[in-house]
Design a protein around this motif. Structure first.
Motif, PDB file in Angstrom:
ATOM      1  N   SER A 201      67.993   0.793 -19.418  1.00 31.99           N
ATOM      2  CA  SER A 201      68.016  -0.561 -18.860  1.00 31.99           C
ATOM      3  C   SER A 201      68.211  -1.664 -19.896  1.00 31.99           C
ATOM      4  CB  SER A 201      66.711  -0.830 -18.099  1.00 31.99           C
ATOM      5  OG  SER A 201      65.585  -0.723 -18.965  1.00 31.99           O
ATOM      6  N   ARG A 202      68.538  -1.308 -21.144  1.00 35.43           N
ATOM      7  CA  ARG A 202      68.629  -2.351 -22.165  1.00 35.43           C
ATOM      8  C   ARG A 202      69.992  -3.026 -22.118  1.00 35.43           C
ATOM      9  NH1 ARG A 202      70.034  -3.252 -27.531  1.00 35.43           N
ATOM     10  NH2 ARG A 202      70.783  -1.122 -27.867  1.00 35.43           N
ATOM     11  N   GLU A 203      69.990  -4.339 -21.906  1.00 39.24           N
ATOM     12  CA  GLU A 203      71.233  -5.100 -21.874  1.00 39.24           C
ATOM     13  C   GLU A 203      71.653  -5.466 -23.287  1.00 39.24           C
ATOM     14  OE1 GLU A 203      72.769  -9.437 -20.288  1.00 39.24           O
ATOM     15  OE2 GLU A 203      71.388  -8.289 -19.013  1.00 39.24           O
ATOM     16  N   VAL A 204      72.910  -5.160 -23.610  1.00 41.95           N
ATOM     17  CA  VAL A 204      73.460  -5.454 -24.934  1.00 41.95           C
ATOM     18  C   VAL A 204      74.260  -6.744 -24.915  1.00 41.95           C
ATOM     19  CG1 VAL A 204      75.002  -4.615 -26.763  1.00 41.95           C
ATOM     20  CG2 VAL A 204      73.557  -3.002 -25.489  1.00 41.95           C
ATOM     21  N   PHE A 205      74.988  -6.961 -23.835  1.00 44.55           N
ATOM     22  CA  PHE A 205      75.850  -8.138 -23.775  1.00 44.55           C
ATOM     23  C   PHE A 205      76.141  -8.477 -22.324  1.00 44.55           C
ATOM     24  CE2 PHE A 205      79.772 -10.581 -24.015  1.00 44.55           C
ATOM     25  CZ  PHE A 205      79.538 -11.422 -25.089  1.00 44.55           C
ATOM     26  N   ARG A 206      76.317  -9.787 -22.044  1.00 39.80           N
ATOM     27  CA  ARG A 206      76.665 -10.260 -20.704  1.00 39.80           C
ATOM     28  C   ARG A 206      77.694 -11.379 -20.869  1.00 39.80           C
ATOM     29  NH1 ARG A 206      72.409 -11.886 -15.989  1.00 39.80           N
ATOM     30  NH2 ARG A 206      71.486  -9.996 -16.889  1.00 39.80           N
ATOM     31  N   SER A 207      78.859 -11.203 -20.285  1.00 38.60           N
ATOM     32  CA  SER A 207      79.875 -12.250 -20.387  1.00 38.60           C
ATOM     33  C   SER A 207      79.496 -13.428 -19.496  1.00 38.60           C
ATOM     34  CB  SER A 207      81.250 -11.710 -19.972  1.00 38.60           C
ATOM     35  OG  SER A 207      81.311 -11.538 -18.568  1.00 38.60           O
ATOM     36  N   PRO A 208      80.009 -14.635 -19.797  1.00 40.67           N
ATOM     37  CA  PRO A 208      79.679 -15.804 -18.971  1.00 40.67           C
ATOM     38  C   PRO A 208      80.031 -15.618 -17.502  1.00 40.67           C
ATOM     39  CG  PRO A 208      80.672 -16.503 -21.039  1.00 40.67           C
ATOM     40  CD  PRO A 208      80.793 -15.009 -20.992  1.00 40.67           C
ATOM     41  N   ARG A 209      81.181 -15.012 -17.218  1.00 45.62           N
ATOM     42  CA  ARG A 209      81.579 -14.811 -15.825  1.00 45.62           C
ATOM     43  C   ARG A 209      80.638 -13.834 -15.125  1.00 45.62           C
ATOM     44  NH1 ARG A 209      83.117 -16.483 -11.033  1.00 45.62           N
ATOM     45  NH2 ARG A 209      84.401 -14.980  -9.888  1.00 45.62           N
ATOM     46  N   ALA A 210      80.179 -12.813 -15.837  1.00 46.09           N
ATOM     47  CA  ALA A 210      79.221 -11.865 -15.255  1.00 46.09           C
ATOM     48  C   ALA A 210      77.918 -12.573 -14.924  1.00 46.09           C
ATOM     49  CB  ALA A 210      78.971 -10.706 -16.206  1.00 46.09           C
ATOM     50  N   ALA A 211      77.475 -13.454 -15.801  1.00 40.96           N
ATOM     51  CA  ALA A 211      76.240 -14.199 -15.550  1.00 40.96           C
ATOM     52  C   ALA A 211      76.363 -15.022 -14.270  1.00 40.96           C
ATOM     53  CB  ALA A 211      75.933 -15.103 -16.736  1.00 40.96           C
ATOM     54  N   THR A 212      77.537 -15.631 -14.062  1.00 40.93           N
ATOM     55  CA  THR A 212      77.761 -16.425 -12.856  1.00 40.93           C
ATOM     56  C   THR A 212      77.743 -15.550 -11.604  1.00 40.93           C
ATOM     57  OG1 THR A 212      79.087 -18.038 -14.083  1.00 40.93           O
ATOM     58  CG2 THR A 212      79.382 -17.976 -11.697  1.00 40.93           C
ATOM     59  N   LEU A 213      78.445 -14.411 -11.663  1.00 37.47           N
ATOM     60  CA  LEU A 213      78.494 -13.533 -10.498  1.00 37.47           C
ATOM     61  C   LEU A 213      77.121 -12.967 -10.164  1.00 37.47           C
ATOM     62  CD1 LEU A 213      81.818 -11.523 -10.958  1.00 37.47           C
ATOM     63  CD2 LEU A 213      81.363 -13.431  -9.427  1.00 37.47           C
ATOM     64  N   LEU A 214      76.372 -12.549 -11.177  1.00 37.20           N
ATOM     65  CA  LEU A 214      75.057 -11.969 -10.919  1.00 37.20           C
ATOM     66  C   LEU A 214      74.119 -12.993 -10.286  1.00 37.20           C
ATOM     67  CD1 LEU A 214      74.565  -9.820 -14.129  1.00 37.20           C
ATOM     68  CD2 LEU A 214      74.999  -8.994 -11.821  1.00 37.20           C
ATOM     69  N   GLU A 215      74.248 -14.237 -10.706  1.00 38.17           N
ATOM     70  CA  GLU A 215      73.411 -15.294 -10.119  1.00 38.17           C
ATOM     71  C   GLU A 215      73.797 -15.533  -8.657  1.00 38.17           C
ATOM     72  OE1 GLU A 215      72.203 -19.967 -10.964  1.00 38.17           O
ATOM     73  OE2 GLU A 215      73.213 -18.785 -12.509  1.00 38.17           O
ATOM     74  N   GLN A 216      75.090 -15.404  -8.352  1.00 32.09           N
ATOM     75  CA  GLN A 216      75.549 -15.573  -6.979  1.00 32.09           C
ATOM     76  C   GLN A 216      75.201 -14.376  -6.097  1.00 32.09           C
ATOM     77  OE1 GLN A 216      79.761 -16.197  -7.410  1.00 32.09           O
ATOM     78  NE2 GLN A 216      79.542 -18.305  -8.174  1.00 32.09           N
ATOM     79  N   TRP A 217      75.248 -13.190  -6.667  1.00 33.75           N
ATOM     80  CA  TRP A 217      75.099 -11.967  -5.885  1.00 33.75           C
ATOM     81  C   TRP A 217      73.640 -11.584  -5.619  1.00 33.75           C
ATOM     82  CZ3 TRP A 217      78.997  -7.960  -8.391  1.00 33.75           C
ATOM     83  CH2 TRP A 217      80.311  -8.440  -8.226  1.00 33.75           C
ATOM     84  N   SER A 225      62.931  -5.973 -14.708  1.00 32.73           N
ATOM     85  CA  SER A 225      62.319  -6.799 -15.757  1.00 32.73           C
ATOM     86  C   SER A 225      63.287  -7.095 -16.896  1.00 32.73           C
ATOM     87  CB  SER A 225      61.062  -6.113 -16.311  1.00 32.73           C
ATOM     88  OG  SER A 225      61.389  -4.836 -16.835  1.00 32.73           O
ATOM     89  N   SER A 226      64.312  -6.253 -17.051  1.00 31.36           N
ATOM     90  CA  SER A 226      65.334  -6.477 -18.081  1.00 31.36           C
ATOM     91  C   SER A 226      66.294  -7.594 -17.704  1.00 31.36           C
ATOM     92  CB  SER A 226      66.138  -5.192 -18.304  1.00 31.36           C
ATOM     93  OG  SER A 226      66.857  -4.850 -17.130  1.00 31.36           O
ATOM     94  N   GLY A 227      66.267  -8.013 -16.433  1.00 33.49           N
ATOM     95  CA  GLY A 227      67.200  -9.026 -15.956  1.00 33.49           C
ATOM     96  C   GLY A 227      68.433  -8.454 -15.287  1.00 33.49           C
ATOM     97  N   VAL A 228      68.556  -7.133 -15.285  1.00 33.28           N
ATOM     98  CA  VAL A 228      69.685  -6.464 -14.642  1.00 33.28           C
ATOM     99  C   VAL A 228      69.273  -6.087 -13.217  1.00 33.28           C
ATOM    100  CG1 VAL A 228      71.257  -4.499 -14.748  1.00 33.28           C
ATOM    101  CG2 VAL A 228      70.450  -5.575 -16.869  1.00 33.28           C
TER     102      VAL A 228
END
Length: 360
Positions: A201-217, A225-228
């Motif tokens: 579950s360890r996140e290494v990197f998140r692109s800006p567009r992925a951050a936007t989609l995850l917030e929408q989805w 707890s990792s944010g994923v």
């Protein structure tokens, strides 16, 4: 298809080699030895075909050089393999299913092979529809009179989804070969949406567009707890505990929301120190997905209608009502569509159709 224990081992080695790198030449070189032991042949080649005003052919030939393919552009119009495999994409064909023995021996390619002391006596090939206008023609050659058998064709058929997956991954990720270069390549693509994770579950990197989609989805309650998102970690965990054949049926994750499909494709990244990382490629696809031509030609007119219904997210009941069929008849058609297109489920069908229309 009945496999011996040795054949199972060889097949697993081929699949592991195809997934060992995102460099297509390296993947083919790694897969060559176990593949030629599994389906005995003297040469193997992959022709990458880009359709356009000028058709481009690029041959990748691991192992022994095949002089005939070095001059392929001179003989492309005489290639008796091309038309049959384009007529039946994803279907493994032997030379005996393409033309008669007499026609083969009279062909310009065969005659040229004799002049080059190659004597290409038998061919077995399959066309891999990778992207719209982009194909891979995978071919095995024998330089002795020993025809490919139905078992040989069945073995190559079982590997076809893995070959397609390898070509697609290498093509989409630009054949980069290290994690650092991969991140740079993905990050430099405008609008690219991806996560890089180290299991579990360890996140290494998140692109800006992925951050936007995850917030929408997803809502905060959907997150680990990792944010994923938990649902994506659960799918990753499931992939980690499945063999390569089962992984094909679980990839991608697709969820319908409103008028769009939310799609996450999981790509295991090679050549990392420690646990191999995964790229989660994210995209949204409109509900109304056109049926790709390479799929349409594989189906009967009735199956085309039903396939288009599935692409509109109609249930079997909806399709039955629209075409005045029983639900059992629709189920039979759906099963036959999946078999013809070599997909495992509705999710896989939706993804493959979307992928052929627009790479995701």
């Amino acid at each position: 298809m009945n496999l011996s224990s040795h054949e199972f081992v060889l097949r697993d080695r081929v699949i592991a080699a195809l997934n060992s790198t995102l460099s297509l030449p390296k993947a083919l070189e790694a897969a060559r030895a176990p593949l030629l032991e599994l389906t005995p042949a003297d040469y193997v080649g992959l022709c990458l075909i880009t359709l356009g005003p000028i058709v481009d052919f690029q041959w990748l030939v691991p192992g022994h050089r095949l002089a005939l393919l070095d001059e392929y552009s001179k003989w492309v119009e005489s290639d008796f393999v091309r038309a049959p495999i384009f007529a039946r994409p994803n279907v493994v064909l032997r030379d005996s299913e393409m033309l008669s023995r007499r026609e083969l021996e009279q062909s310009a390619l065969y005659q040229r092979s004799k002049e080059l002391d190659l004597s290409l006596e038998h061919v077995m090939a399959v066309l891999l529809p990778v992207l719209p206008g982009y194909f891979g023609a995978f071919t095995l050659y024998r330089d002795r009179r020993r025809p490919f058998t139905e078992q040989d064709a069945a073995l190559l058929t079982s590997l076809t989804p893995h070959l397609l997956n390898a070509v697609r991954n290498c093509r989409e990720l630009q054949t980069v070969s290290t994690g650092a270069r991969l991140l740079e390549e993905l990050y430099n693509r405008p609008g690219s949406a991806f996560l890089i994770l180290t299991p579990p579950s360890r996140e290494v990197f998140r692109s800006p567009r992925a951050a936007t989609l995850l917030e929408q989805w997803f809502t905060p309650s959907d997150l680990h707890s990792s944010g994923v998102p938990n649902v994506l970690l659960e799918r990753l965990e499931e992939l980690l505990h499945r063999n390569e054949d089962a992984r094909l049926g679980l990839n991608p994750w697709i969820s319908l929301h409103g008028d769009a499909y939310r799609v996450v494709r999981f790509v295991e990244l090679p050549e990392a120190d420690g646990p191999r990382q995964w790229a989660l490629m994210m995209n949204e696809i409109p509900v109304s997905i056109p049926l790709p031509e390479v799929m349409r030609i594989e189906l009967t007119p009735r199956q085309v209608e039903i396939a288009r219904g599935m692409l509109r997210n109609w249930s079997n009941q909806d399709i039955a009502a629209e075409f005045k069929l029983s639900e059992d008849t629709v189920k039979t058609h759906v099963r036959d569509i999946f078999a013809r297109l070599k997909v495992d489920s509705r999710a896989d069908f939706l993804y493959q159709a979307a992928h052929l229309n627009k790479p995701v």
